[in-house]
Design an enzyme around this catalytic site. Structure first.
Site, PDB file in Angstrom:
ATOM      1  N   THR A 139       0.876  -1.197  -0.132  1.00  0.00           N
ATOM      2  CA  THR A 139       0.031  -0.060   0.007  1.00  0.00           C
ATOM      3  C   THR A 139       0.795   1.261  -0.163  1.00  0.00           C
ATOM      4  O   THR A 139       1.930   1.288   0.713  1.00  0.00           O
ATOM      5  CB  THR A 139      -0.987  -0.195   1.230  1.00  0.00           C
ATOM      6  OG1 THR A 139      -1.598   1.330   1.116  1.00  0.00           O
ATOM      7  CG2 THR A 139      -0.321  -0.109   2.661  1.00  0.00           C
ATOM      8  N   VAL A 140       0.561   2.147  -0.858  1.00  0.00           N
ATOM      9  CA  VAL A 140       1.392   3.332  -0.916  1.00  0.00           C
ATOM     10  C   VAL A 140       1.106   3.994   0.363  1.00  0.00           C
ATOM     11  O   VAL A 140       1.941   4.891   0.586  1.00  0.00           O
ATOM     12  CB  VAL A 140       1.056   4.313  -2.223  1.00  0.00           C
ATOM     13  CG1 VAL A 140       1.541   3.523  -3.477  1.00  0.00           C
ATOM     14  CG2 VAL A 140      -0.390   4.491  -2.126  1.00  0.00           C
ATOM     15  N   ASP A 141       0.061   3.841   1.061  1.00  0.00           N
ATOM     16  CA  ASP A 141      -0.224   4.714   2.150  1.00  0.00           C
ATOM     17  C   ASP A 141       0.482   4.370   3.384  1.00  0.00           C
ATOM     18  O   ASP A 141       0.661   5.270   4.447  1.00  0.00           O
ATOM     19  CB  ASP A 141      -1.726   4.586   2.654  1.00  0.00           C
ATOM     20  CG  ASP A 141      -2.995   5.223   1.404  1.00  0.00           C
ATOM     21  OD1 ASP A 141      -2.466   6.184   0.971  1.00  0.00           O
ATOM     22  OD2 ASP A 141      -3.724   4.500   1.201  1.00  0.00           O
ATOM     23  N   MET A 187      -1.794  11.472  -1.882  1.00  0.00           N
ATOM     24  CA  MET A 187      -2.565  10.693  -1.492  1.00  0.00           C
ATOM     25  C   MET A 187      -2.587  10.172   0.141  1.00  0.00           C
ATOM     26  O   MET A 187      -1.482  10.688   0.580  1.00  0.00           O
ATOM     27  CB  MET A 187      -2.504   9.140  -2.221  1.00  0.00           C
ATOM     28  CG  MET A 187      -3.037   9.110  -3.515  1.00  0.00           C
ATOM     29  SD  MET A 187      -2.677   7.656  -4.589  1.00  0.00           S
ATOM     30  CE  MET A 187      -3.406   7.982  -5.903  1.00  0.00           C
ATOM     31  N   GLY A 188      -3.422   9.745   0.602  1.00  0.00           N
ATOM     32  CA  GLY A 188      -3.280   9.650   2.265  1.00  0.00           C
ATOM     33  C   GLY A 188      -4.679  10.091   2.760  1.00  0.00           C
ATOM     34  O   GLY A 188      -4.854  11.278   3.039  1.00  0.00           O
ATOM     35  N   TYR A 294      -2.463   9.364  -9.765  1.00  0.00           N
ATOM     36  CA  TYR A 294      -1.976   8.278 -10.320  1.00  0.00           C
ATOM     37  C   TYR A 294      -0.258   8.336 -10.562  1.00  0.00           C
ATOM     38  O   TYR A 294       0.263   7.219 -10.587  1.00  0.00           O
ATOM     39  CB  TYR A 294      -2.580   7.730 -11.371  1.00  0.00           C
ATOM     40  CG  TYR A 294      -4.190   7.062 -10.981  1.00  0.00           C
ATOM     41  CD1 TYR A 294      -4.501   7.343 -10.071  1.00  0.00           C
ATOM     42  CD2 TYR A 294      -4.793   6.539 -12.202  1.00  0.00           C
ATOM     43  CE1 TYR A 294      -5.718   6.816  -9.723  1.00  0.00           C
ATOM     44  CE2 TYR A 294      -5.944   6.020 -12.115  1.00  0.00           C
ATOM     45  CZ  TYR A 294      -6.531   6.192 -10.819  1.00  0.00           C
ATOM     46  OH  TYR A 294      -7.754   5.719 -10.514  1.00  0.00           O
ATOM     47  N   LEU A 295       0.081   9.493 -10.875  1.00  0.00           N
ATOM     48  CA  LEU A 295       1.511   9.767 -11.104  1.00  0.00           C
ATOM     49  C   LEU A 295       2.398   9.226  -9.931  1.00  0.00           C
ATOM     50  O   LEU A 295       3.439   8.495 -10.250  1.00  0.00           O
ATOM     51  CB  LEU A 295       1.889  11.072 -11.387  1.00  0.00           C
ATOM     52  CG  LEU A 295       0.934  11.896 -12.714  1.00  0.00           C
ATOM     53  CD1 LEU A 295       1.320  13.281 -12.833  1.00  0.00           C
ATOM     54  CD2 LEU A 295       1.345  11.110 -14.219  1.00  0.00           C
ATOM     55  N   GLN A 296       1.875   9.465  -8.919  1.00  0.00           N
ATOM     56  CA  GLN A 296       3.014   9.163  -7.703  1.00  0.00           C
ATOM     57  C   GLN A 296       3.092   7.692  -7.535  1.00  0.00           C
ATOM     58  O   GLN A 296       4.090   7.203  -7.025  1.00  0.00           O
ATOM     59  CB  GLN A 296       2.397  10.041  -6.631  1.00  0.00           C
ATOM     60  CG  GLN A 296       0.822   9.579  -6.163  1.00  0.00           C
ATOM     61  CD  GLN A 296       0.137  10.237  -5.173  1.00  0.00           C
ATOM     62  OE1 GLN A 296       0.899  10.727  -4.041  1.00  0.00           O
ATOM     63  NE2 GLN A 296      -1.030  10.963  -5.328  1.00  0.00           N
ATOM     64  N   ARG A 297       1.881   7.001  -7.746  1.00  0.00           N
ATOM     65  CA  ARG A 297       1.999   5.467  -7.528  1.00  0.00           C
ATOM     66  C   ARG A 297       2.331   4.709  -8.619  1.00  0.00           C
ATOM     67  O   ARG A 297       2.576   3.580  -8.622  1.00  0.00           O
ATOM     68  CB  ARG A 297       0.679   5.111  -6.964  1.00  0.00           C
ATOM     69  CG  ARG A 297      -0.500   4.849  -8.038  1.00  0.00           C
ATOM     70  CD  ARG A 297      -1.763   4.670  -7.579  1.00  0.00           C
ATOM     71  NE  ARG A 297      -2.677   4.257  -8.245  1.00  0.00           N
ATOM     72  CZ  ARG A 297      -4.024   3.836  -8.236  1.00  0.00           C
ATOM     73  NH1 ARG A 297      -4.599   4.254  -6.876  1.00  0.00           N
ATOM     74  NH2 ARG A 297      -5.005   3.604  -8.699  1.00  0.00           N
TER      75      ARG A 297
END
Length: 416
Positions: A139-141, A187-188, A294-297
């Site tokens: 998870t990116v979070d 995100m977050g 979406y760019l960050q992930r």
């Protein structure tokens, strides 16, 4: 027995590295594990008997997953209800597992996926079918408990830290006659780990005036605007990193749209525009805003080498744990030391992982609520270190597209 592998939730730059770890390790243990079937679009693939035969893929294609972003087999946002609420779906899973001789279940995802995996792990006891369910963390979070960090986060953190620094250089060069405040939304929902990564952009040798807005800190408009005004007065510009989950004292999100996603969570998006409006209206400062979205992930081109290695290790460990007879567990990252940075693979019971969110510790956030502490920096820095560039062709990263050959269906059609 064959194995079932699926990807769930929002994808990352390194979730396919975990898939690579699972499949390569299973192939290295052919005498103990038969084929690895992947679910097309996550758990939905299991329910609809839409399986992919990964044995049809070459060794080189599977190896290329390690440097390919997104979900190679398709992902989904679908959370199983309890056995009592929807026994029909669980009975269907058993039917599909039996039909395809599946005894291992590897589910690659975040918190809601851990919950799904935990429920599947209980099938043996409640429905009399032997299934070993292992959750592969992703998870990116960075909000899964027990594990030091979550594969997928380190690469997002690197992307945000780099982007914040680069954009800040841009704004600084134009601030005299143009934009004075740059706002980037990351995100977050409830945890501010990604926003915190923006703080890494400013260092002793490259100081940058940065304000971070965390979900863990109630938003105070008056206090925030005073901080922006002071930094612009002193430096001529500032950068604001705002988490999508920032909220007022009453709990209302700055970016709440009133819509819900398929998991029942409030659909967010637009915190940057809200902040930009405040800065313009109350301070009259020219500003620009961007949403990493979406760019960050998806940014595999700038993934953290540490993150890639951890993602692969979690997939590999999941298979190894299953072969040792473990069930209802999740491999974890255990940090041994910061300097030098060392870590090892650990294990956590899913009963303590499912539906638990890990927030930013109070001692990771500065007293004014707008920055990160040295303790936070010590935690974050090792996670973004190292470059692991994908191969390039004609100036573009060369990613793999799998054949994703379907498995012949043996059961009647199932409607979700």
């Amino acid at each position: 027995m064959n194995a079932f592998y699926a990807q769930s939730g929002g994808v990352t730059a390194v979730i396919n590295a975990s898939a690579c770890g699972v499949i390569e390790t299973a192939r290295a243990n052919k005498g103990k594990i038969g084929k690895v079937y992947a679910g097309r679009n996550g758990i939905i693939g299991a329910l609809t008997e839409d399986l992919i035969d990964t044995s049809k893929e070459s060794a080189s294609s599977i190896a290329a997953l390690r440097h390919t972003p997104s979900g190679a087999f398709g992902s989904c946002r679908f959370k199983l209800k309890s056995l009592e609420e929807n026994q029909r779906e669980y009975e269907r899973l058993i039917e599909v597992f039996k039909a395809h001789n599946i005894g291992y279940f590897f589910y690659n995802g975040g918190g809601d996926s851990a919950d799904t995996c935990y429920k599947v792990s209980q099938l043996s006891e409640k429905m009399g079918y032997p299934i070993q369910a292992i959750h592969v963390p992703k998870t990116v979070d960075n909000d899964l408990p027990i594990t030091d960090n979550c594969p997928g986060f380190g690469s997002v953190a690197k992307y945000i830290a780099v982007s914040t620094r680069e954009a800040s250089f841009d704004v600084a060069s134009m601030a005299k006659t143009s934009t004075k405040v740059f706002i980037v939304e990351v995100m977050g929902r409830h945890a501010g780990w990604i926003a915190a990564a923006g703080g890494l952009a400013s260092t002793e040798d490259t100081p940058i005036p940065i304000i971070i807005l965390f979900p863990e800190v109630e938003f105070d408009q008056k206090k925030f605007l005073a901080k922006v005004d002071a930094l612009v007065e002193k430096h001529g510009y500032c950068t604001v990193v705002v988490s999508e989950g920032v909220h007022y004292a009453d709990g209302k999100f700055l970016a709440e749209s009133g819509l819900k996603d398929s998991f029942g969570h409030a659909q967010l998006g637009g915190a940057a525009t809200v902040i930009a409006g405040m800065v313009q209206k109350e301070l009259g400062l020219k500003n620009h805003w961007a949403v990493a979205d979406y760019l960050q992930r998806a940014a595999r081109h700038i993934a953290s080498k540490t993150d890639v290695e951890m993602a692969y290790a979690m997939g590999k460990a999941a298979v190894q744990f299953a072969l040792k007879g473990h069930n209802s567990i999740m491999p974890t990252v255990e940090r041994i030391s910061n300097k030098p940075f060392k870590w090892k693979v650990g294990m956590a019971p899913l009963s303590k992982v499912a539906n638990v969110e890990k927030m930013m510790p109070k001692n990771f956030i500065t007293k004014d609520g707008f920055g990160i502490t040295n303790k936070c920096r010590e935690y974050l820095e090792p996670l973004i270190k190292g470059e692991d560039y994908p191969p390039y062709k004609n100036g573009l990263p060369k990613y793999v597209r799998l054949k994703n050959v379907g498995v012949k269906q043996k059961l009647e059609k199932f409607e979700l």
